[in-house]
Design a protein around this motif. Structure first.
Motif, mmCIF file in Angstrom:
data_model
loop_
_atom_site.group_PDB
_atom_site.id
_atom_site.type_symbol
_atom_site.label_atom_id
_atom_site.label_comp_id
_atom_site.label_asym_id
_atom_site.label_seq_id
_atom_site.Cartn_x
_atom_site.Cartn_y
_atom_site.Cartn_z
ATOM 1 N N ALA A 1 0.828 -1.203 0.000
ATOM 2 C CA ALA A 1 0.000 0.000 0.000
ATOM 3 C C ALA A 1 0.864 1.255 0.000
ATOM 4 O O ALA A 1 2.094 1.191 0.070
ATOM 5 C CB ALA A 1 -0.916 -0.002 1.224
ATOM 6 N N ILE A 2 0.186 2.387 -0.111
ATOM 7 C CA ILE A 2 0.780 3.690 0.110
ATOM 8 C C ILE A 2 0.045 4.352 1.272
ATOM 9 O O ILE A 2 -1.010 3.871 1.680
ATOM 10 C CB ILE A 2 0.694 4.582 -1.148
ATOM 11 C CG1 ILE A 2 -0.784 4.794 -1.543
ATOM 12 C CG2 ILE A 2 1.489 3.992 -2.299
ATOM 13 C CD1 ILE A 2 -0.997 5.805 -2.637
ATOM 14 N N ASP A 3 0.601 5.447 1.771
ATOM 15 C CA ASP A 3 -0.051 6.172 2.856
ATOM 16 C C ASP A 3 -1.056 7.149 2.249
ATOM 17 O O ASP A 3 -0.783 8.338 2.078
ATOM 18 C CB ASP A 3 1.002 6.912 3.687
ATOM 19 C CG ASP A 3 0.397 7.656 4.876
ATOM 20 O OD1 ASP A 3 -0.824 7.546 5.091
ATOM 21 O OD2 ASP A 3 1.152 8.377 5.562
ATOM 22 N N ASN A 4 -2.254 6.634 1.922
ATOM 23 C CA ASN A 4 -3.281 7.470 1.306
ATOM 24 C C ASN A 4 -3.656 8.646 2.196
ATOM 25 O O ASN A 4 -3.821 9.770 1.722
ATOM 26 C CB ASN A 4 -4.525 6.623 1.008
ATOM 27 C CG ASN A 4 -4.377 5.763 -0.221
ATOM 28 O OD1 ASN A 4 -4.425 6.255 -1.341
ATOM 29 N ND2 ASN A 4 -4.200 4.472 -0.004
ATOM 30 N N ALA B 1 -11.659 6.130 1.683
ATOM 31 C CA ALA B 1 -11.918 6.580 3.052
ATOM 32 C C ALA B 1 -10.692 7.265 3.644
ATOM 33 O O ALA B 1 -10.802 8.289 4.333
ATOM 34 C CB ALA B 1 -12.328 5.389 3.914
ATOM 35 N N ASP B 2 -9.504 6.722 3.355
ATOM 36 C CA ASP B 2 -8.279 7.318 3.894
ATOM 37 C C ASP B 2 -7.976 8.676 3.263
ATOM 38 O O ASP B 2 -7.464 9.585 3.933
ATOM 39 C CB ASP B 2 -7.098 6.375 3.683
ATOM 40 C CG ASP B 2 -7.114 5.195 4.647
ATOM 41 O OD1 ASP B 2 -7.936 5.206 5.582
ATOM 42 O OD2 ASP B 2 -6.303 4.265 4.464
ATOM 43 N N ARG B 3 -8.291 8.851 1.984
ATOM 44 C CA ARG B 3 -8.050 10.147 1.349
ATOM 45 C C ARG B 3 -8.987 11.212 1.922
ATOM 46 O O ARG B 3 -8.574 12.361 2.111
ATOM 47 C CB ARG B 3 -8.197 10.014 -0.174
ATOM 48 C CG ARG B 3 -7.076 9.181 -0.785
ATOM 49 C CD ARG B 3 -7.259 8.868 -2.267
ATOM 50 N NE ARG B 3 -6.376 7.763 -2.647
ATOM 51 C CZ ARG B 3 -6.250 7.266 -3.863
ATOM 52 N NH1 ARG B 3 -6.970 7.770 -4.870
ATOM 53 N NH2 ARG B 3 -5.422 6.267 -4.103
ATOM 54 N N LEU B 4 -10.222 10.834 2.208
ATOM 55 C CA LEU B 4 -11.117 11.775 2.863
ATOM 56 C C LEU B 4 -10.611 12.118 4.263
ATOM 57 O O LEU B 4 -10.629 13.291 4.677
ATOM 58 C CB LEU B 4 -12.526 11.186 2.945
ATOM 59 C CG LEU B 4 -13.554 12.011 3.739
ATOM 60 C CD1 LEU B 4 -13.684 13.428 3.173
ATOM 61 C CD2 LEU B 4 -14.904 11.300 3.773
ATOM 62 N N ALA B 5 -10.130 11.116 4.994
ATOM 63 C CA ALA B 5 -9.614 11.367 6.344
ATOM 64 C C ALA B 5 -8.418 12.322 6.302
ATOM 65 O O ALA B 5 -8.280 13.198 7.162
ATOM 66 C CB ALA B 5 -9.212 10.050 7.012
ATOM 67 N N GLY B 6 -7.546 12.163 5.295
ATOM 68 C CA GLY B 6 -6.403 13.069 5.170
ATOM 69 C C GLY B 6 -6.832 14.493 4.867
ATOM 70 O O GLY B 6 -6.226 15.460 5.365
ATOM 71 N N PHE B 7 -7.876 14.644 4.070
ATOM 72 C CA PHE B 7 -8.431 15.970 3.763
ATOM 73 C C PHE B 7 -8.954 16.631 5.038
ATOM 74 O O PHE B 7 -8.691 17.811 5.304
ATOM 75 C CB PHE B 7 -9.546 15.811 2.738
ATOM 76 C CG PHE B 7 -10.270 17.074 2.379
ATOM 77 C CD1 PHE B 7 -9.686 18.021 1.549
ATOM 78 C CD2 PHE B 7 -11.553 17.317 2.863
ATOM 79 C CE1 PHE B 7 -10.362 19.187 1.201
ATOM 80 C CE2 PHE B 7 -12.238 18.475 2.527
ATOM 81 C CZ PHE B 7 -11.640 19.418 1.695
#
Length: 339
Positions: free
Chosen positions: A170-173, A205-211
């Motif tokens: 994986a990557i750190d989305n 979900a992780d990209r939204l969390a990062g935002f």
């Protein structure tokens, strides 16, 4: 004159044995990689195979050595994304390159509908593949359950939360989304929204969390428009709805480059200039990023390396090795003119 039947007759182990002057048992031991064959006999058999045009029957061989020399790559996405999403092709090519180096065949398997899933579960139980790489799995995915029940060596591209200790690449989305959103805010944008795609899987979900992380106290849920897929069409529709609700928006994080490409179309339709009126950033650094005008600022996702690493993880398990930790790859910001 040679007849059609003779031309089409497939060479057999018996033909190889007669040509090499050895028993069929000796030929079988060579084909199955077994010991106790002299170098002289082995060389004679290899020459006979070339002369008579013998091609081993993989299905029959798999019954003997319990190995098909094939690895399945399962992509749980709608058919429409296979033309549109270049990441899928890059993952496939990366996996295929790693498998070819070890003389394994890649078997590409698509899970779009529930019928596909049922068919694949039956296929996986037939012993025709030795392990699987799974892309775009969701939490509770029936493919994941089928692979676990069968005990197949597997590696995931991405990290669904219910795969236990199964290996994943994986990557750190979340971290990447946080970084590029902050970079967008640093350009002076104060009303930043997001088109959040694929929230039913870990990447979305992780990209939204990062935002949300990046905006902190300034986060406004009204500036998030959720869409089902990482697609141009969903990006276009998502941007239209976001503009209707938030016409003063001046920055957009699109959760993939394809989504960003669709958002750019909607912004042009609305008479909004990029980057003068609205700055926009994507995610993936795919061919969409350079196809857009202006070119997209984005996150570089090493899709080919994800596929390669996942394939190597499956091969390692087949050798009896245990994968102790997730394999995480770098995903830097690539800054271009769109923001």
């Amino acid at each position: 004159m040679e007849t059609t039947t003779e031309r089409r007759r497939r060479a057999t182990v018996k033909d190889v044995a007669l040509e090499a002057g050895v028993s069929r048992g000796t030929v079988s031991r060579v084909l199955n990689g077994q010991p106790y064959v002299s170098d002289e006999a082995r060389e004679a058999i290899e020459a006979a195979i070339a002369k008579v045009g013998f091609v081993p029957n993989r299905a029959a061989r798999s019954l003997v050595v319990q190995s098909s020399q094939a690895i399945g790559l399962i992509v749980h996405e709608p058919h429409s994304l296979f033309v549109e999403d270049p990441n899928i092709a890059s993952i496939l090519l990366g996996a295929n390159a790693a498998l070819s180096e070890e003389d394994y065949q890649l078997s590409f398997l698509i899970a779009d509908t529930s019928r596909d899933v049922e068919r694949l579960a039956r296929y996986l139980s037939g012993g025709l593949i030795d392990g699987v790489i799974i892309v775009s799995a969701r939490v509770g995915d029936p493919i994941t359950r089928a692979v676990r029940d069968l005990g197949l060596p597997a590696a995931f591209v991405g990290h669904p939360r219910d795969i236990g200790d199964a290996p994943y690449v994986a990557i750190d989305n979340r971290g990447a989304a946080r970084e590029i959103t902050r970079r967008l805010a640093d350009t002076g944008r104060t009303r930043i929204g997001m088109i959040a795609a694929a929230l039913d899987r870990d990447s979305g979900a992780d990209r939204l969390a990062g935002f949300v992380d990046a905006l902190g106290a300034d986060f406004d849920p009204q500036r998030v428009e959720s869409v089902p897929l990482y697609s141009v069409a969903d990006g276009r529709e998502g941007m239209r709805r976001l503009l209707e609700r938030m016409p003063d928006i001046d920055g957009v994080f699109a959760s993939s480059d394809a989504v960003a490409a669709g958002a750019l179309e909607a912004l042009r339709e609305a008479g909004r200039r990029v980057p003068e009126d609205v700055g926009i950033v994507g995610f993936d650094d795919s061919s969409w990023a350079l196809r857009c005008d202006p070119p997209l600022s984005t996150i570089h996702q090493p899709a080919g390396e994800l596929g390669r690493a996942a394939a190597k993880a499956v091969l390692a398990q087949l050798r009896g090795e245990r994968i102790e930790a997730p394999i995480m790859l770098d995903c830097p910001v690539v800054w271009r003119e769109s923001a």
